[in-house]
Motif scaffolding. Structure first.
Motif, PDB file in Angstrom:
ATOM      1  N   GLN A  27       0.871  -1.149  -0.117  1.00  0.00           N
ATOM      2  CA  GLN A  27      -0.012  -0.223   0.043  1.00  0.00           C
ATOM      3  C   GLN A  27       0.775   1.263  -0.010  1.00  0.00           C
ATOM      4  O   GLN A  27       1.001   1.810   1.074  1.00  0.00           O
ATOM      5  N   ALA A  28       1.492   1.246  -1.184  1.00  0.00           N
ATOM      6  CA  ALA A  28       2.145   2.439  -1.089  1.00  0.00           C
ATOM      7  C   ALA A  28       2.387   3.579  -2.421  1.00  0.00           C
ATOM      8  O   ALA A  28       1.893   2.909  -3.453  1.00  0.00           O
ATOM      9  N   PRO A  29       2.710   4.654  -2.323  1.00  0.00           N
ATOM     10  CA  PRO A  29       2.310   5.392  -3.709  1.00  0.00           C
ATOM     11  C   PRO A  29       3.590   4.738  -4.804  1.00  0.00           C
ATOM     12  O   PRO A  29       4.382   4.265  -4.599  1.00  0.00           O
ATOM     13  N   LEU A  30       3.099   4.837  -5.984  1.00  0.00           N
ATOM     14  CA  LEU A  30       3.859   4.618  -7.172  1.00  0.00           C
ATOM     15  C   LEU A  30       4.901   5.432  -7.053  1.00  0.00           C
ATOM     16  O   LEU A  30       4.851   6.645  -7.232  1.00  0.00           O
ATOM     17  N   PRO A  31       6.168   5.143  -7.876  1.00  0.00           N
ATOM     18  CA  PRO A  31       7.174   5.733  -8.207  1.00  0.00           C
ATOM     19  C   PRO A  31       6.657   6.694  -9.155  1.00  0.00           C
ATOM     20  O   PRO A  31       5.672   6.430 -10.024  1.00  0.00           O
ATOM     21  N   GLU A  87       3.029  -2.972   9.344  1.00  0.00           N
ATOM     22  CA  GLU A  87       2.472  -1.340   9.202  1.00  0.00           C
ATOM     23  C   GLU A  87       3.613  -0.504   8.244  1.00  0.00           C
ATOM     24  O   GLU A  87       3.363   0.409   7.792  1.00  0.00           O
ATOM     25  N   SER A  88       4.850  -1.298   8.386  1.00  0.00           N
ATOM     26  CA  SER A  88       6.002  -0.427   7.626  1.00  0.00           C
ATOM     27  C   SER A  88       7.267  -1.745   7.600  1.00  0.00           C
ATOM     28  O   SER A  88       6.967  -2.486   8.367  1.00  0.00           O
ATOM     29  N   GLY A  89       8.068  -1.158   6.852  1.00  0.00           N
ATOM     30  CA  GLY A  89       9.369  -1.992   7.172  1.00  0.00           C
ATOM     31  C   GLY A  89      10.474  -1.431   7.697  1.00  0.00           C
ATOM     32  O   GLY A  89      10.331  -0.136   8.240  1.00  0.00           O
ATOM     33  N   ALA A  90      11.686  -1.824   7.897  1.00  0.00           N
ATOM     34  CA  ALA A  90      12.733  -1.332   8.616  1.00  0.00           C
ATOM     35  C   ALA A  90      13.192   0.000   7.717  1.00  0.00           C
ATOM     36  O   ALA A  90      13.303   1.228   8.425  1.00  0.00           O
ATOM     37  N   THR A  91      13.069   0.111   6.401  1.00  0.00           N
ATOM     38  CA  THR A  91      13.387   1.226   5.853  1.00  0.00           C
ATOM     39  C   THR A  91      12.294   1.505   4.756  1.00  0.00           C
ATOM     40  O   THR A  91      12.624   2.090   3.711  1.00  0.00           O
ATOM     41  N   PRO A 100       8.547   2.926   4.411  1.00  0.00           N
ATOM     42  CA  PRO A 100       7.616   3.672   5.440  1.00  0.00           C
ATOM     43  C   PRO A 100       6.101   3.372   5.183  1.00  0.00           C
ATOM     44  O   PRO A 100       5.336   4.272   5.665  1.00  0.00           O
ATOM     45  N   TYR A 101       5.772   2.451   4.446  1.00  0.00           N
ATOM     46  CA  TYR A 101       4.296   2.102   4.169  1.00  0.00           C
ATOM     47  C   TYR A 101       4.051   0.739   4.302  1.00  0.00           C
ATOM     48  O   TYR A 101       4.807  -0.272   4.366  1.00  0.00           O
ATOM     49  N   PRO A 102       2.648   0.762   4.659  1.00  0.00           N
ATOM     50  CA  PRO A 102       2.192  -0.886   4.851  1.00  0.00           C
ATOM     51  C   PRO A 102       2.539  -1.852   3.849  1.00  0.00           C
ATOM     52  O   PRO A 102       1.993  -1.598   2.613  1.00  0.00           O
ATOM     53  N   PHE A 103       2.456  -3.158   4.149  1.00  0.00           N
ATOM     54  CA  PHE A 103       2.571  -4.249   3.168  1.00  0.00           C
ATOM     55  C   PHE A 103       2.044  -5.473   4.250  1.00  0.00           C
ATOM     56  O   PHE A 103       2.175  -5.445   5.060  1.00  0.00           O
ATOM     57  N   SER A 104       1.401  -6.483   3.289  1.00  0.00           N
ATOM     58  CA  SER A 104       1.186  -7.607   3.550  1.00  0.00           C
ATOM     59  C   SER A 104       1.412  -8.901   2.955  1.00  0.00           C
ATOM     60  O   SER A 104       1.339  -8.853   1.602  1.00  0.00           O
ATOM     61  N   PHE A 105       1.735 -10.034   3.547  1.00  0.00           N
ATOM     62  CA  PHE A 105       2.112 -11.047   2.977  1.00  0.00           C
ATOM     63  C   PHE A 105       0.747 -12.101   2.873  1.00  0.00           C
ATOM     64  O   PHE A 105       0.229 -12.368   4.066  1.00  0.00           O
TER      65      PHE A 105
END
Ligand code: NAP
Length: 184
Positions: A134-138, A163-167, A169-174
């Protein structure tokens, strides 16, 4: 009659909010947790990929059997047959994975992209391992997309949200999707 395939076929991919996969033959984001997840899932397995995805990797992924598909070399049908042969003949690269499988469980062959190969294999896949991002596209958006995951065909069976990764800043789900039984 063709013999039963000796593997489960899995598609593994990271998708944006509208199934975006890549731009200019590159991935859209760098999520170290997702790269680790991909490595853990696929290590010791057979990978099938299109020529363009193979070129984007620069070199074969170590510890896995890399099968690159090209209409002028290995067709999709030949690639699937080659994967079956590696498993039947217990290729040494696969042996640690094959030895750890519970009795009666089939090993997994992973389709790792890109769009062209996902579109041609979705209908024969048994399971989908999708990272929903769930992140903005480049800038420039995307030029390749994963096909629709039809909820009448695919059932979500596992999910881990971040909610985010170590580096990153956006949410992602497996998310794991399994094919629904006919009539379900
Ligand atoms: N987000 C993700 O998880 C993810 C994963 C993988 C890739 N990607 C992205 O996806 C993009 C690449 O995808 P793409 O669709 O452009 O290319 P692709 O699917 O990686 O490769 C396309 C090539 O595969 C070969 N091919 C296609 N159908 C075939 C068949 N039936 N039998 C044999 N070979 C076949 C053809 O090669 P020939 O032209 O040589 O015949 C074709 O040009 C990149 O941007 C990459 O970064 C994203």
């Amino acid at each position: 009659m063709k013999p039963e395939k000796p593997y489960k076929l899995a598609l593994i991919a990271a998708l944006g909010p509208n199934n975006e996969l890549g731009l200019d033959n590159q991935l859209l984001w760098h999520i170290s947790e997702d790269l680790r997840h991909f490595k853990t899932m696929t290590m010791g397995s057979v990978l099938l990929m299109g020529r363009k995805t193979f070129l984007s990797l620069k070199k074969p992924l170590p510890g896995r059997i890399n099968i690159m598909l090209s209409r002028s070399d290995v067709t999709l049908e030949q690639g699937l047959e080659l994967a079956a042969r590696h498993i039947r003949e217990q290729d040494p690269v696969l042996q640690p994975t094959l030895e750890q499988l519970p009795k009666g469980t089939l090993p997994t062959v992973y389709v790792i992209g890109g769009e062209q190969i996902y579109r041609q294999t979705l209908q024969m896949a048994d399971v989908l391992y999708i990272t929903h991002v769930q992140a903005p596209l480049p800038e420039g958006g995307a030029d390749v997309f994963f096909p629709e995951i039809d909820p009448t065909i695919w059932q979500e069976t596992a999910r881990t949200d971040h909610e985010s990764g170590a580096t990153f800043p956006y949410p992602f789900s497996f998310v794991t999707y399994e094919r629904r039984a006919i009539g379900e």
